[in-house]
Design a protein around this motif. Structure first.
Motif, PDB file in Angstrom:
ATOM      1  N   TYR A 119       0.828  -1.202   0.000  1.00 23.79           N
ATOM      2  CA  TYR A 119       0.000   0.000   0.000  1.00 23.79           C
ATOM      3  C   TYR A 119       0.867   1.259   0.000  1.00 23.79           C
ATOM      4  O   TYR A 119       0.594   2.229  -0.729  1.00 23.79           O
ATOM      5  CB  TYR A 119      -0.928   0.015   1.216  1.00 23.79           C
ATOM      6  CG  TYR A 119      -1.709   1.300   1.339  1.00 23.79           C
ATOM      7  CD1 TYR A 119      -2.905   1.473   0.648  1.00 23.79           C
ATOM      8  CD2 TYR A 119      -1.234   2.363   2.118  1.00 23.79           C
ATOM      9  CE1 TYR A 119      -3.608   2.667   0.730  1.00 23.79           C
ATOM     10  CE2 TYR A 119      -1.928   3.549   2.200  1.00 23.79           C
ATOM     11  CZ  TYR A 119      -3.111   3.705   1.509  1.00 23.79           C
ATOM     12  OH  TYR A 119      -3.801   4.894   1.579  1.00 23.79           O
ATOM     13  N   THR A 120       1.913   1.254   0.819  1.00 22.24           N
ATOM     14  CA  THR A 120       2.762   2.437   0.923  1.00 22.24           C
ATOM     15  C   THR A 120       3.475   2.716  -0.391  1.00 22.24           C
ATOM     16  O   THR A 120       3.645   3.874  -0.783  1.00 22.24           O
ATOM     17  CB  THR A 120       3.771   2.262   2.065  1.00 22.24           C
ATOM     18  OG1 THR A 120       3.065   1.877   3.257  1.00 22.24           O
ATOM     19  CG2 THR A 120       4.523   3.539   2.335  1.00 22.24           C
ATOM     20  N   TYR A 121       3.914   1.672  -1.083  1.00 25.82           N
ATOM     21  CA  TYR A 121       4.494   1.868  -2.415  1.00 25.82           C
ATOM     22  C   TYR A 121       3.485   2.581  -3.324  1.00 25.82           C
ATOM     23  O   TYR A 121       3.810   3.562  -4.002  1.00 25.82           O
ATOM     24  CB  TYR A 121       4.876   0.518  -3.026  1.00 25.82           C
ATOM     25  CG  TYR A 121       6.341   0.159  -2.897  1.00 25.82           C
ATOM     26  CD1 TYR A 121       7.193   0.202  -3.997  1.00 25.82           C
ATOM     27  CD2 TYR A 121       6.875  -0.220  -1.672  1.00 25.82           C
ATOM     28  CE1 TYR A 121       8.536  -0.133  -3.879  1.00 25.82           C
ATOM     29  CE2 TYR A 121       8.219  -0.552  -1.542  1.00 25.82           C
ATOM     30  CZ  TYR A 121       9.043  -0.505  -2.651  1.00 25.82           C
ATOM     31  OH  TYR A 121      10.371  -0.834  -2.531  1.00 25.82           O
ATOM     32  N   LYS A 122       2.264   2.090  -3.330  1.00 26.40           N
ATOM     33  CA  LYS A 122       1.258   2.631  -4.251  1.00 26.40           C
ATOM     34  C   LYS A 122       0.792   4.025  -3.854  1.00 26.40           C
ATOM     35  O   LYS A 122       0.313   4.788  -4.710  1.00 26.40           O
ATOM     36  CB  LYS A 122       0.061   1.679  -4.306  1.00 26.40           C
ATOM     37  CG  LYS A 122       0.380   0.326  -4.940  1.00 26.40           C
ATOM     38  CD  LYS A 122      -0.847  -0.578  -4.945  1.00 26.40           C
ATOM     39  CE  LYS A 122      -0.529  -1.915  -5.617  1.00 26.40           C
ATOM     40  NZ  LYS A 122      -1.693  -2.839  -5.624  1.00 26.40           N
ATOM     41  N   ALA A 123       0.925   4.381  -2.571  1.00 30.93           N
ATOM     42  CA  ALA A 123       0.408   5.660  -2.097  1.00 30.93           C
ATOM     43  C   ALA A 123       1.232   6.849  -2.573  1.00 30.93           C
ATOM     44  O   ALA A 123       0.722   7.977  -2.620  1.00 30.93           O
ATOM     45  CB  ALA A 123       0.342   5.659  -0.564  1.00 30.93           C
ATOM     46  N   PHE A 124       2.491   6.605  -2.946  1.00 37.07           N
ATOM     47  CA  PHE A 124       3.358   7.709  -3.343  1.00 37.07           C
ATOM     48  C   PHE A 124       3.367   7.866  -4.861  1.00 37.07           C
ATOM     49  O   PHE A 124       3.175   6.888  -5.596  1.00 37.07           O
ATOM     50  CB  PHE A 124       4.765   7.504  -2.776  1.00 37.07           C
ATOM     51  CG  PHE A 124       4.826   7.814  -1.306  1.00 37.07           C
ATOM     52  CD1 PHE A 124       5.085   9.104  -0.870  1.00 37.07           C
ATOM     53  CD2 PHE A 124       4.570   6.824  -0.364  1.00 37.07           C
ATOM     54  CE1 PHE A 124       5.105   9.395   0.488  1.00 37.07           C
ATOM     55  CE2 PHE A 124       4.584   7.118   0.989  1.00 37.07           C
ATOM     56  CZ  PHE A 124       4.857   8.405   1.413  1.00 37.07           C
ATOM     57  N   GLY A 132       5.220   5.466  -7.133  1.00 37.95           N
ATOM     58  CA  GLY A 132       5.033   4.042  -6.888  1.00 37.95           C
ATOM     59  C   GLY A 132       6.127   3.413  -6.065  1.00 37.95           C
ATOM     60  O   GLY A 132       6.335   2.194  -6.111  1.00 37.95           O
ATOM     61  N   ILE A 133       6.842   4.224  -5.266  1.00 36.97           N
ATOM     62  CA  ILE A 133       7.963   3.754  -4.455  1.00 36.97           C
ATOM     63  C   ILE A 133       7.831   4.306  -3.038  1.00 36.97           C
ATOM     64  O   ILE A 133       7.538   5.488  -2.847  1.00 36.97           O
ATOM     65  CB  ILE A 133       9.319   4.186  -5.040  1.00 36.97           C
ATOM     66  CG1 ILE A 133       9.470   3.684  -6.480  1.00 36.97           C
ATOM     67  CG2 ILE A 133      10.474   3.676  -4.189  1.00 36.97           C
ATOM     68  CD1 ILE A 133      10.733   4.180  -7.157  1.00 36.97           C
TER      69      ILE A 133
END
Length: 597
Positions: free
Chosen positions: A424-429, A432-433
């Motif tokens: 989720y954290t990858y996708k939240a930024f 994508g990282i």
């Protein structure tokens, strides 16, 4: 005609010799891969070679109690770690192999640039084509990449790399101090894993050289190692003492590599060395201010592992916990203390360190934070800091492994939520990282959590030191600091090519077979490749939080990019029997060591 015939005879003889070599080498490799017995042959010259430099340096402090010897009983039968995968469809296989090739091509590109611009240096500088030596100057990237080369079936490059290791001199360094932990996981772990995979005894010889060197760091009055060690002073016979301020992760994460070296050589001295650390950790575990966990720093000089008020499974403590279930399986369950310490630690951590972050989509995920304790008289209170780290993303994989090994299904459930939290954290930024560190707003309960924008903004203000209730001020902080919804602060915005997120995605996929993890892995890889690629290889970047602006390059490519990150991406797109988790266990640098089964 005579000349031609001689050529054919010579060629035929050469082919025969090559076939014989291949046959004997494959036979040797098969034996070594499926046999945990030590090497007791003339080929293992190093184990009896008292002329090797580090063996000629006398010891000031001999072990003052009985030596811990390797267990010799029958290994326990653990439950299978990997799930049973259904046969692939043709379309699924073609897609998987296509993605695997893309990852391999990225590795080859990085490896070729390292060979051209930084050969025998520790690291390539992937923007300027320079080189750096932060890990002793012993060709860290070359050594760290050995088993990746083997796994990716890059035989010519593997052979070239193995031929080069003889030139690495572990008797000297240009550094004032070496990091014993980093040297253990990157060098010793790499040589052992490459040997376990290939059976090439030159790798075991080199592992022993590193092991003999590192063993000298244990030559202290209480046999606790000095983790930041002046190698050149020790080479001249200087006395050593352990430090009163030692990171838990560093002193607690030597066990796998030292144990495997003892297993392969039949010499228990390395196992004895780390068992003394284990003994101290076991006695301290219930006596800390957060019983079950050890403080972030310990006093190795005085054998005090109980004093301290910060408890985390993240940076500077991480692999001490990661190694507990891995040591249990490496030793075939014959040293029960590792399972007991794992279970106690995870029970405490699950109850105290994990939190459910508040997200706009009400995701059922978990993040691992850190706990600070405060003692007033006989009363100890705890406070959970809502900090997440890329580094702590290893925890999902560790819990998935421990949950399967020790029949703790609740750990696997938690592992899913922690790994999903990292995804989720990858996708939240915007790129994508995930950044290095961040803070998030927390739900009041792990069971239910509805998005509350006002509550999120209040927590943003709290982190920024603003006035409570000032919504406009919160909006300004969010805009200025590029905070996705739910995030309250991002202290470190870098991405340094870290592997921990894909590590847990890979392990959890092998444990559960969840197909969505494959897609998440591919999205992660594409995002990393797009944002870190340079003309030469891949680089760490400064800031992954700014939308519409490609992150600036750091000009740094640590050896774990090819030793860990790309290896895990490659393996998740491989057949599940390639480095099966039922046959191998990874050290914290992603080097697979043969399990005792």
């Amino acid at each position: 005609m005579f000349t031609l015939r001689k050529s054919f005879i010579w060629l035929g003889g050469l082919i025969s010799l090559m076939l014989f070599y291949v046959w004997t080498n494959r036979r040797s490799t098969f034996t070594l891969e499926h046999d945990n017995r030590p090497i007791h042959s003339s080929a293992w010259r190093q184990s009896g070679d008292d002329t090797y430099f580090w063996r000629t340096i006398g010891a000031y402090n001999q072990p003052n109690s009985s030596v811990h010897t390797l267990p010799t009983g029958t290994p326990s039968i653990f439950p299978e770690v990997q799930t049973k995968f259904a046969p692939e469809t043709t379309a699924a296989r073609e897609l998987r192999e296509q993605r695997q090739k893309v990852v391999k091509d990225t590795f080859i590109r990085s490896w070729n640039s390292y060979k051209e611009h930084a050969w025998m240096s520790d690291e390539l500088m992937p923007v300027s084509a320079g080189s750096r030596n932060p890990f002793g100057g012993w060709a860290a990237t070359l050594v760290d990449s050995l088993d990746t080369l083997w796994i990716m079936d890059l035989g010519t490059d593997f052979a070239q790399a193995v031929n080069a290791i003889d030139a690495i001199d572990f008797t000297r360094t240009d550094m004032a101090q070496i990091n014993v932990f980093e040297t253990t996981i990157r060098y010793l772990g790499a040589f052992l894993a490459a040997f376990d995979l290939s059976g090439d005894t030159r790798l075991l010889h080199k592992a022993a050289e590193v092991g003999e060197m590192l063993y000298k760091a244990f030559d202290t009055p209480n046999r606790m190692p000095l983790m930041r060690w002046d190698l050149n002073a020790a080479a001249q016979g200087a006395e050593t003492n352990a430090s009163s301020n030692t990171l838990l992760a560093e002193i607690g994460s030597l066990s796998m590599e030292f144990t495997r070296l003892s297993q392969l050589t039949g010499n228990s001295k390395w196992f004895d060395a780390i068992s003394r650390i284990t003994d101290v950790m076991e006695k301290a575990q219930t006596l800390t201010e957060l019983p079950g966990l050890w403080p972030l720093t310990v006093n190795a000089k005085e054998n005090i592992f109980t004093q301290g008020s910060t408890f985390t499974l993240g940076a500077m403590a991480d692999s001490a916990y990661e190694y507990l279930p891995k040591m249990a399986t490496l030793l075939g369950g014959q040293v029960p203390v590792y399972q007991a310490m794992y279970e106690m630690a995870m029970d405490t951590a699950i109850n105290n360190n994990l939190f459910r972050p508040m997200t706009p989509t009400n995701e059922d995920i978990l993040i691992s934070g850190q706990v600070r304790t405060e003692r007033k008289g006989d009363i100890t209170t705890t406070k959970l800091e809502l900090q997440g780290q890329h580094l702590v993303c290893y925890l999902g994989g560790a819990l998935a492994l421990g949950g399967k090994l020790f029949a703790r299904p609740g750990d696997v459930t938690i592992a899913n939520k922690l790994t999903d939290g990292c995804i989720y954290t990858y996708k939240a930024f915007p790129h994508g990282i995930m950044p290095e560190t961040f803070f998030m707003a927390a739900c009041e309960s792990r069971e239910t959590c509805e998005w509350d924008e006002n509550l999120w903004k209040q927590q943003v203000l709290q982190r920024a030191g603003g006035e409570e209730g000032k919504t406009a001020q919160a909006d300004a902080v969010i805009l200025e600091n590029h905070l996705p919804k739910g995030f309250t602060e991002i202290p470190d915005r870098r991405y340094i090519l870290r592997p921990e997120a894909i590590e847990s995605v890979f392990i959890l996929y092998r444990v559960t077979g969840r197909k969505d993890l494959i897609e998440s892995a591919w999205e992660m890889f594409q995002a990393i490749e797009e944002n870190t690629q340079t003309e030469l290889a891949n680089t760490a970047v400064w800031d992954v939080t700014v939308e519409g602006e490609k992150p600036r390059h750091v000009d740094s490519m640590e050896s774990f990019w090819m030793g860990e990150t790309l290896k895990y991406f490659y393996l998740i797109f491989s057949k599940p029997d390639l480095i099966s988790l039922d046959e191998y266990v990874f050290n914290t640098e992603a080097h697979p060591l043969r399990r005792m089964i």
